[in-house]
Design a protein around this motif. Structure first.
Motif, PDB file in Angstrom:
ATOM      1  N   ALA A  73       0.848  -1.191   0.000  1.00 51.54           N
ATOM      2  CA  ALA A  73       0.000   0.000   0.000  1.00 51.54           C
ATOM      3  C   ALA A  73       0.882   1.238   0.000  1.00 51.54           C
ATOM      4  O   ALA A  73       1.898   1.283   0.697  1.00 51.54           O
ATOM      5  CB  ALA A  73      -0.914   0.006   1.215  1.00 51.54           C
ATOM      6  N   GLU A  74       0.492   2.240  -0.793  1.00 52.78           N
ATOM      7  CA  GLU A  74       1.219   3.506  -0.801  1.00 52.78           C
ATOM      8  C   GLU A  74       1.051   4.225   0.532  1.00 52.78           C
ATOM      9  O   GLU A  74       1.944   4.913   0.997  1.00 52.78           O
ATOM     10  CB  GLU A  74       0.706   4.406  -1.921  1.00 52.78           C
ATOM     11  CG  GLU A  74       1.082   3.945  -3.306  1.00 52.78           C
ATOM     12  CD  GLU A  74       0.503   4.848  -4.388  1.00 52.78           C
ATOM     13  OE1 GLU A  74       0.067   5.986  -4.079  1.00 52.78           O
ATOM     14  OE2 GLU A  74       0.472   4.412  -5.543  1.00 52.78           O
ATOM     15  N   ARG A  75      -0.139   4.056   1.123  1.00 56.46           N
ATOM     16  CA  ARG A  75      -0.450   4.741   2.381  1.00 56.46           C
ATOM     17  C   ARG A  75      -1.395   3.873   3.190  1.00 56.46           C
ATOM     18  O   ARG A  75      -2.233   3.172   2.633  1.00 56.46           O
ATOM     19  CB  ARG A  75      -1.108   6.086   2.069  1.00 56.46           C
ATOM     20  CG  ARG A  75      -1.378   6.930   3.297  1.00 56.46           C
ATOM     21  CD  ARG A  75      -2.018   8.268   2.945  1.00 56.46           C
ATOM     22  NE  ARG A  75      -3.458   8.156   3.191  1.00 56.46           N
ATOM     23  CZ  ARG A  75      -4.404   8.455   2.321  1.00 56.46           C
ATOM     24  NH1 ARG A  75      -4.094   8.890   1.121  1.00 56.46           N
ATOM     25  NH2 ARG A  75      -5.680   8.330   2.632  1.00 56.46           N
ATOM     26  N   LYS A 105      -6.587   1.233   7.161  1.00 56.20           N
ATOM     27  CA  LYS A 105      -7.180   1.166   5.823  1.00 56.20           C
ATOM     28  C   LYS A 105      -6.066   1.464   4.830  1.00 56.20           C
ATOM     29  O   LYS A 105      -5.317   2.434   4.985  1.00 56.20           O
ATOM     30  CB  LYS A 105      -8.317   2.159   5.657  1.00 56.20           C
ATOM     31  CG  LYS A 105      -8.992   2.016   4.296  1.00 56.20           C
ATOM     32  CD  LYS A 105     -10.278   2.781   4.197  1.00 56.20           C
ATOM     33  CE  LYS A 105     -10.905   2.522   2.830  1.00 56.20           C
ATOM     34  NZ  LYS A 105     -12.129   3.257   2.652  1.00 56.20           N
ATOM     35  N   ALA A 106      -5.949   0.590   3.817  1.00 55.60           N
ATOM     36  CA  ALA A 106      -4.892   0.706   2.816  1.00 55.60           C
ATOM     37  C   ALA A 106      -5.360   1.530   1.624  1.00 55.60           C
ATOM     38  O   ALA A 106      -6.496   1.396   1.179  1.00 55.60           O
ATOM     39  CB  ALA A 106      -4.458  -0.681   2.354  1.00 55.60           C
ATOM     40  N   PHE A 107      -4.459   2.352   1.086  1.00 59.33           N
ATOM     41  CA  PHE A 107      -4.726   3.166  -0.097  1.00 59.33           C
ATOM     42  C   PHE A 107      -3.587   2.961  -1.092  1.00 59.33           C
ATOM     43  O   PHE A 107      -2.441   2.760  -0.701  1.00 59.33           O
ATOM     44  CB  PHE A 107      -4.816   4.645   0.269  1.00 59.33           C
ATOM     45  CG  PHE A 107      -5.955   4.969   1.189  1.00 59.33           C
ATOM     46  CD1 PHE A 107      -7.213   5.267   0.675  1.00 59.33           C
ATOM     47  CD2 PHE A 107      -5.784   4.956   2.567  1.00 59.33           C
ATOM     48  CE1 PHE A 107      -8.279   5.554   1.518  1.00 59.33           C
ATOM     49  CE2 PHE A 107      -6.833   5.248   3.418  1.00 59.33           C
ATOM     50  CZ  PHE A 107      -8.087   5.541   2.888  1.00 59.33           C
ATOM     51  N   GLY A 108      -3.912   3.019  -2.390  1.00 62.85           N
ATOM     52  CA  GLY A 108      -2.892   2.862  -3.424  1.00 62.85           C
ATOM     53  C   GLY A 108      -2.294   1.465  -3.414  1.00 62.85           C
ATOM     54  O   GLY A 108      -1.080   1.310  -3.463  1.00 62.85           O
ATOM     55  N   VAL A 109      -3.143   0.469  -3.350  1.00 60.03           N
ATOM     56  CA  VAL A 109      -2.697  -0.916  -3.237  1.00 60.03           C
ATOM     57  C   VAL A 109      -2.267  -1.458  -4.600  1.00 60.03           C
ATOM     58  O   VAL A 109      -2.936  -1.245  -5.604  1.00 60.03           O
ATOM     59  CB  VAL A 109      -3.822  -1.793  -2.640  1.00 60.03           C
ATOM     60  CG1 VAL A 109      -3.424  -3.255  -2.594  1.00 60.03           C
ATOM     61  CG2 VAL A 109      -4.193  -1.290  -1.252  1.00 60.03           C
ATOM     62  N   GLY A 111       0.541  -4.750  -6.585  1.00 58.58           N
ATOM     63  CA  GLY A 111       1.451  -5.876  -6.448  1.00 58.58           C
ATOM     64  C   GLY A 111       0.759  -7.208  -6.303  1.00 58.58           C
ATOM     65  O   GLY A 111      -0.457  -7.306  -6.300  1.00 58.58           O
ATOM     66  N   GLY A 112       1.580  -8.230  -6.208  1.00 60.66           N
ATOM     67  CA  GLY A 112       1.099  -9.574  -5.916  1.00 60.66           C
ATOM     68  C   GLY A 112       0.261 -10.234  -6.981  1.00 60.66           C
ATOM     69  O   GLY A 112      -0.454 -11.171  -6.677  1.00 60.66           O
ATOM     70  N   GLY A 113       0.303  -9.735  -8.196  1.00 61.79           N
ATOM     71  CA  GLY A 113      -0.495 -10.367  -9.240  1.00 61.79           C
ATOM     72  C   GLY A 113      -1.967 -10.401  -8.885  1.00 61.79           C
ATOM     73  O   GLY A 113      -2.643 -11.408  -9.052  1.00 61.79           O
ATOM     74  N   GLY A 114      -2.467  -9.288  -8.323  1.00 61.89           N
ATOM     75  CA  GLY A 114      -3.868  -9.229  -7.936  1.00 61.89           C
ATOM     76  C   GLY A 114      -4.107  -9.685  -6.515  1.00 61.89           C
ATOM     77  O   GLY A 114      -5.224  -9.808  -6.063  1.00 61.89           O
ATOM     78  N   GLY A 115      -3.048  -9.913  -5.775  1.00 61.93           N
ATOM     79  CA  GLY A 115      -3.198 -10.282  -4.385  1.00 61.93           C
ATOM     80  C   GLY A 115      -3.018 -11.769  -4.154  1.00 61.93           C
ATOM     81  O   GLY A 115      -3.919 -12.457  -3.729  1.00 61.93           O
ATOM     82  N   LYS A 116      -1.852 -12.262  -4.447  1.00 54.71           N
ATOM     83  CA  LYS A 116      -1.572 -13.687  -4.227  1.00 54.71           C
ATOM     84  C   LYS A 116      -0.748 -13.822  -2.958  1.00 54.71           C
ATOM     85  O   LYS A 116       0.262 -13.163  -2.787  1.00 54.71           O
ATOM     86  CB  LYS A 116      -0.806 -14.257  -5.417  1.00 54.71           C
ATOM     87  CG  LYS A 116      -0.611 -15.744  -5.324  1.00 54.71           C
ATOM     88  CD  LYS A 116      -0.044 -16.282  -6.622  1.00 54.71           C
ATOM     89  CE  LYS A 116       0.228 -17.764  -6.480  1.00 54.71           C
ATOM     90  NZ  LYS A 116      -0.844 -18.574  -6.976  1.00 54.71           N
ATOM     91  N   ALA A 117      -1.194 -14.694  -2.067  1.00 58.06           N
ATOM     92  CA  ALA A 117      -0.533 -14.879  -0.784  1.00 58.06           C
ATOM     93  C   ALA A 117       0.907 -15.342  -0.960  1.00 58.06           C
ATOM     94  O   ALA A 117       1.216 -16.120  -1.846  1.00 58.06           O
ATOM     95  CB  ALA A 117      -1.307 -15.883   0.057  1.00 58.06           C
TER      96      ALA A 117
END
Length: 153
Positions: A73-75, A105-109, A111-117
């Protein structure tokens, strides 16, 4: 997290102890919230976990988001900190904890190929616009109180 918690567990067994950690709320453009299907409880929960010695709560949130989802997350904005008897939890293996949870709360999310654990704690990731049926009690309490403008204890 695991090394520190395992070290404490080796000293106290399954008895309850206070564990401080962070949880991250990630929303997509459709208003869905990212949940992880947890390997330990086989329930949907919010990405997060225990603080490591020397970490800040923000650093914990950033690390746990990466470890459990592969996202950055950027912020991150601190929303609220939750604690008290409603945040007692007993894991399937019998370990007991009283959680102190800083929610971000995450902003500017990205990476992870769409969120891969990245690790073995997450079996699946999914965005939900409604709370999932098989939800971790702590995640349910947090989401209901955050969305309902409730106050932490």
């Amino acid at each position: 997290m695991k090394d520190y918690v395992l070290e404490i567990r080796s000293l106290i067994g399954s008895r309850p102890f206070i564990i401080v950690g962070a949880t991250v709320i990630v929303e997509n453009e459709e208003g869905g919230v990212l949940f992880q299907f947890r390997a330990d409880t086989k329930e949907w929960g919010l990405p997060g976990g225990a603080m490591e010695p020397g970490e800040s709560l923000l650093e914990t949130a950033e690390r746990e988001l990466w470890e459990e989802t592969g996202l950055h997350a950027e912020r991150m904005d601190h929303i609220e900190t939750f604690s008290g008897k409603r945040f007692y939890f007993r894991y399937p293996n019998g370990d007991e904890v009283y959680n102190v949870i800083a929610v971000y709360k995450a902003f500017g999310v990205s990476g992870g190929g769409g969120g891969k654990a990245q690790g073995d704690e997450t079996l699946d990731l999914h965005y939900f616009t409604e709370l999932p049926e098989a939800i971790d009690v702590r995640a349910k309490e947090i989401m209901e109180r955050v969305r309902g403008a409730g106050n932490g204890e």
